[in-house]
Design an enzyme around this catalytic site. Sequence first.
Site, short mmCIF file in Angstrom:
data_model
loop_
_atom_site.label_atom_id
_atom_site.label_comp_id
_atom_site.label_asym_id
_atom_site.label_seq_id
_atom_site.Cartn_x
_atom_site.Cartn_y
_atom_site.Cartn_z
N CYS A 255 0.87 -1.17 0.00
CA CYS A 255 0.00 0.00 0.00
C CYS A 255 0.91 1.22 0.00
CB CYS A 255 -0.90 0.00 1.23
SG CYS A 255 -1.94 1.48 1.35
N GLU B 54 -3.41 0.71 -6.61
CA GLU B 54 -2.41 -0.30 -6.95
C GLU B 54 -2.17 -0.23 -8.46
OE1 GLU B 54 -0.48 -1.79 -5.19
OE2 GLU B 54 -1.38 -2.37 -3.28
#
Length: 234
Positions: A2, A109
């Site tokens: 993340c 992402e």
Amino acid sequence: MCGRYVMSKATGDLLSAFDAKEVEGTPPSPSWNVAPTQDVPIVAERLDEGTLDRHLLIAHWGLVPSWAKDIKIGNKLINARSESILDKPSFRKAAVKRRCLVPAEGYYEWQKTEDGKKIPNYLFSEEEPLLGFAGLYEWWADPSVPEGDPGRWLLSFTVLTTTTQDTLGHIHDRSPVIIPRDRFREWLDPDLTDKDDVQHLLDSLPDPVLTPRIVSDRVNSVRNNGPELIEPAA
């Protein structure tokens, strides 16, 4: 992993959503492109005049262990693999004593394609407007600042990650650990200090139900910000 996420909600909305009592620190501006080393809100249990209450704290993204010589180590500790936090020196004390929630509306992402390109995806919940990433936090004393100076102490945190569930694994093989709303209290419980119990909690978490959305590559640069970053790519 993340490495970028969205946190644009007002402070009052965060206090209400996470049942927190008050804010410690100066809340940052809304951001649709939160990046490592920035100051952002986290939620943790704090003693306030002998009473344990949930507080919203403003912390540096990139955990700096108490034994670190300088702040730079935090640049490498923005994430922590949930499978090993109870063994790694940088995380094992915080894993049993200093757990937190990191409020987020969603995260980004980059999906790798066969030709080597990276396609940015925004992942979010269609049911929950605010997610709680599992995090760990630490306090670090800056040796260059005199004792007694309020600026001596840095509050920092890391976001836990895990193996991505099959339905989203094609985008990235790691994703943040997301604590369901009905288990916030359990994750933040200061009495949960046994390593086996912490590991059991992590192992028992359900896979989150998230929706991926391909977005513009403007999110690639931390200089870009604004709600248009989470809109579908043209």
